[in-house]
Design an enzyme around this catalytic site. Sequence first.
Site, mmCIF file in Angstrom:
data_model
loop_
_atom_site.group_PDB
_atom_site.id
_atom_site.type_symbol
_atom_site.label_atom_id
_atom_site.label_comp_id
_atom_site.label_asym_id
_atom_site.label_seq_id
_atom_site.Cartn_x
_atom_site.Cartn_y
_atom_site.Cartn_z
ATOM 1 N N TYR A 37 2.106 2.018 13.223
ATOM 2 C CA TYR A 37 2.315 2.364 12.593
ATOM 3 C C TYR A 37 3.176 2.658 11.395
ATOM 4 C CZ TYR A 37 3.141 7.002 10.224
ATOM 5 O OH TYR A 37 3.528 7.315 8.748
ATOM 6 N N HIS A 56 1.426 0.507 7.616
ATOM 7 C CA HIS A 56 2.256 0.905 6.653
ATOM 8 C C HIS A 56 2.612 0.155 5.598
ATOM 9 C CE1 HIS A 56 1.344 5.630 7.831
ATOM 10 N NE2 HIS A 56 1.408 5.418 6.413
ATOM 11 N N TYR A 85 7.398 8.403 -2.848
ATOM 12 C CA TYR A 85 6.574 9.155 -0.970
ATOM 13 C C TYR A 85 7.217 8.535 -0.253
ATOM 14 C CZ TYR A 85 2.864 10.215 1.994
ATOM 15 O OH TYR A 85 2.193 10.962 2.934
ATOM 16 N N TRP A 111 -8.568 6.029 5.666
ATOM 17 C CA TRP A 111 -7.262 5.608 5.983
ATOM 18 C C TRP A 111 -7.174 6.566 7.207
ATOM 19 C CZ3 TRP A 111 -3.116 2.795 5.511
ATOM 20 C CH2 TRP A 111 -1.985 3.005 5.893
ATOM 21 N N TRP A 112 -7.474 8.087 7.460
ATOM 22 C CA TRP A 112 -7.121 9.074 8.148
ATOM 23 C C TRP A 112 -7.883 8.543 9.474
ATOM 24 C CZ3 TRP A 112 -8.096 14.024 4.964
ATOM 25 C CH2 TRP A 112 -6.479 14.806 4.249
#
EC number: 5.1.3.32
Length: 105
Positions: free
Chosen positions: A19, A23, A42, A77-78
């Site tokens: 993960y 990113h 963000y 992306w999802w």
Amino acid sequence: MPSIHAFRMQLKPGVIDEYRRRHDEIWPELTALLTDSGIHDYSIFLDEETLTLFAVLKLADVNARDALPDHPVMKRWWDYMAPLMEVQADNRPVETPLPMIFHHA
């Protein structure tokens, strides 16, 4: 003045490093899409004991956040992130809103 939005998501066991890597290598077209949609500042935080992700973002008064679920880059992306997280049927992360109860500016 931008509004602040916070929400919680859930990682699956054993995927923290992946993960983080994904990113760290976030797609330029995704960061451009977020910025163009009025999202900035963000951040995502991790509780390593529970694998809970806490996200906080600022949203411009005029924004296109509600259109993101229909955008091809967001959908891609999802799909890319779905194996690592709890997701809905369309691979959108399950997000639980977190109401603000205190802010110090």
